[in-house]
Write a protein that holds these residues in place. Sequence first.
Motif, PDB file in Angstrom:
ATOM      1  N   UNK A 205     -28.316 -13.391  12.820  1.00 44.24           N
ATOM      2  CA  UNK A 205     -29.031 -14.029  12.394  1.00 44.24           C
ATOM      3  C   UNK A 205     -29.074 -14.330  10.632  1.00 44.24           C
ATOM      4  N   UNK A 206     -28.678 -15.754  10.716  1.00 45.98           N
ATOM      5  CA  UNK A 206     -28.483 -16.445   9.165  1.00 45.98           C
ATOM      6  C   UNK A 206     -29.864 -16.581   8.554  1.00 45.98           C
ATOM      7  N   UNK A 207     -30.276 -15.332   8.244  1.00 46.12           N
ATOM      8  CA  UNK A 207     -31.891 -17.042   7.566  1.00 46.12           C
ATOM      9  C   UNK A 207     -31.490 -17.516   6.116  1.00 46.12           C
ATOM     10  N   UNK A 208     -31.149 -18.569   5.923  1.00 44.14           N
ATOM     11  CA  UNK A 208     -30.834 -19.445   5.047  1.00 44.14           C
ATOM     12  C   UNK A 208     -31.543 -20.381   4.225  1.00 44.14           C
ATOM     13  N   UNK A 209     -32.993 -19.977   3.990  1.00 43.61           N
ATOM     14  CA  UNK A 209     -33.926 -20.889   3.863  1.00 43.61           C
ATOM     15  C   UNK A 209     -34.109 -21.112   2.084  1.00 43.61           C
ATOM     16  N   UNK A 210     -33.588 -20.124   1.372  1.00 46.50           N
ATOM     17  CA  UNK A 210     -32.824 -20.549   0.189  1.00 46.50           C
ATOM     18  C   UNK A 210     -31.607 -21.419   0.368  1.00 46.50           C
ATOM     19  N   UNK A 211     -31.165 -21.513   1.310  1.00 44.98           N
ATOM     20  CA  UNK A 211     -29.498 -21.639   0.806  1.00 44.98           C
ATOM     21  C   UNK A 211     -29.420 -23.609  -0.006  1.00 44.98           C
ATOM     22  N   UNK A 212     -30.693 -24.131  -0.670  1.00 44.48           N
ATOM     23  CA  UNK A 212     -30.332 -25.229  -1.223  1.00 44.48           C
ATOM     24  C   UNK A 212     -30.535 -24.788  -2.297  1.00 44.48           C
ATOM     25  N   UNK A 213     -31.427 -23.996  -2.608  1.00 40.47           N
ATOM     26  CA  UNK A 213     -31.739 -23.390  -4.212  1.00 40.47           C
ATOM     27  C   UNK A 213     -30.373 -22.677  -4.726  1.00 40.47           C
ATOM     28  N   UNK A 214     -29.865 -23.081  -4.815  1.00 39.67           N
ATOM     29  CA  UNK A 214     -28.652 -21.878  -5.290  1.00 39.67           C
ATOM     30  C   UNK A 214     -28.043 -22.325  -7.321  1.00 39.67           C
ATOM     31  N   UNK A 215     -27.476 -21.448  -7.975  1.00 31.44           N
ATOM     32  CA  UNK A 215     -27.360 -22.231  -9.404  1.00 31.44           C
ATOM     33  C   UNK A 215     -25.606 -20.912  -9.661  1.00 31.44           C
ATOM     34  N   UNK A 314     -35.149  -4.489 -16.506  1.00 34.45           N
ATOM     35  CA  UNK A 314     -33.704  -5.002 -16.483  1.00 34.45           C
ATOM     36  C   UNK A 314     -33.270  -5.990 -15.216  1.00 34.45           C
ATOM     37  N   UNK A 315     -33.188  -6.659 -15.532  1.00 37.36           N
ATOM     38  CA  UNK A 315     -32.520  -7.676 -15.038  1.00 37.36           C
ATOM     39  C   UNK A 315     -31.516  -8.360 -14.472  1.00 37.36           C
ATOM     40  N   UNK A 316     -31.229  -8.685 -13.615  1.00 38.11           N
ATOM     41  CA  UNK A 316     -30.072  -8.927 -12.532  1.00 38.11           C
ATOM     42  C   UNK A 316     -28.835  -9.923 -13.063  1.00 38.11           C
ATOM     43  N   UNK A 317     -28.263 -11.257 -11.979  1.00 40.92           N
ATOM     44  CA  UNK A 317     -28.521 -12.418 -12.095  1.00 40.92           C
ATOM     45  C   UNK A 317     -28.821 -13.099 -11.079  1.00 40.92           C
ATOM     46  N   UNK A 318     -29.688 -13.395 -10.543  1.00 43.92           N
ATOM     47  CA  UNK A 318     -30.360 -13.990  -9.234  1.00 43.92           C
ATOM     48  C   UNK A 318     -29.550 -15.760  -9.508  1.00 43.92           C
ATOM     49  N   UNK A 319     -28.888 -15.750  -8.650  1.00 46.15           N
ATOM     50  CA  UNK A 319     -27.923 -17.098  -8.462  1.00 46.15           C
ATOM     51  C   UNK A 319     -28.723 -17.839  -6.803  1.00 46.15           C
ATOM     52  N   UNK A 320     -29.945 -16.986  -7.302  1.00 46.69           N
ATOM     53  CA  UNK A 320     -30.370 -18.055  -5.718  1.00 46.69           C
ATOM     54  C   UNK A 320     -32.465 -17.831  -5.216  1.00 46.69           C
ATOM     55  N   UNK A 321     -32.777 -18.988  -5.070  1.00 49.36           N
ATOM     56  CA  UNK A 321     -34.428 -18.348  -4.576  1.00 49.36           C
ATOM     57  C   UNK A 321     -34.608 -18.928  -5.777  1.00 49.36           C
TER      58      UNK A 321
END
Length: 396
Positions: A205-215, A314-321
């Motif tokens: 079940x591939x939840x891709x609700x944020x798929x159009x918001x990637x950086x 400590x912040x990661x590198x969010x690349x989406x959502x």
Amino acid sequence: MSQEFVQPINQTVQAMTIDGLTGFQKKIAGIEDLVYLTFGEPGFNIEDSIKDAVIDGVKNNHSHYAVAEGDLVLRQAAVDNYNEKFDLNFQGPENVVVTSGVTEAIYALFQTLLNPGDGVLIPTPAYPPYYAAINIIGGKMLKVDTSQSEFKITPQMVDDAIASADFPVKVILFNYPSNPTGATYTETELRALAETFKKHHIWVISDEIYAELTYDIKHVSMMKLLPEQTVMITGLSKSHAMTGYRIGFVIGSAEIIAEVSKVHDTLTFALPQVTQDGAIAALTQAKDAPAKMRKVYQRRRDFVVEKMTAMGFKVGNPQGAFYIFARIPEDFSAGVDGLDFAWALATEGGVGVAPGIAFSDQTAEYIRISYAANDDDLASGMERMAAWIDQKRASR
């Protein structure tokens, strides 16, 4: 003398509690002058073309029952949209059912794919309603902690988890870009995972609700890599800021969609036609809306990462959502978890954030910031947070 009527209700429901995210939001709701950086509510209004389509639908008396599976034009528009954006190969409306947001989509898929006692593998931290849905359906959760692997699951972690389970694992609920972490995957990572899912013969079940918001990275759909075992769930809440319209999509083979539709009929039957009119406009006349918002979100992400890093998170590198999942500063972590931190920040500092424990027991020392909020709220929230942290440090 009449006796008091006592009849037990469903024990699973009775044992349920409000999830940590919703519960914390309610807990802080009465605090005055609070800057809310909690929920994933886009800080944008919808495009005028969408509003006009809804108004036209009202004027044209679109007030009656709609097609249960969803308006045929909308379903074809969804197929065309996701085929174009993610290089997929769906044929037509038979590959889509329109649901009341992704929440209903998750329930409908669990009801369709799981028998009582079947297992669902969930990379954690994860969106809290996933857990409740599995419990209600009678499934078993197999949680896999990703906090030590940059919040990404690996093929080896999948192999180890399935080998350790004492129940049949039938599904993986795979959400990327992730809520709450913003983590996503490269195509190479996804191909390796697809081979692993294929090897274990599990549904994805591939939840891709944020798929159009990637950086800084291109989204690759698991549906493209493993179409025979994947069912994609998505919608317009995040991509087009249409949270209140409740437009979700389950997309897959005609055979699986026919089965999901049976469950959908019993849960919702059909969404209002006027909201579907708006959704058609979103996919045909406002196709560039996600790209416009993505630029703003990336700027907001960079702003929040810079500010929170300077505060000692400590912040990661969010690349989406549109979330920052950050570990609280080390000088605050002794004897204090993210829930205590979030409560004190709200009551003393005037900023509402989500505690990390709402998403996983292994991320109790984290908080989640939503940078979907507007620029003014983000600036105010970061200023207040920095002032509160400075004040707490100075008072020691």
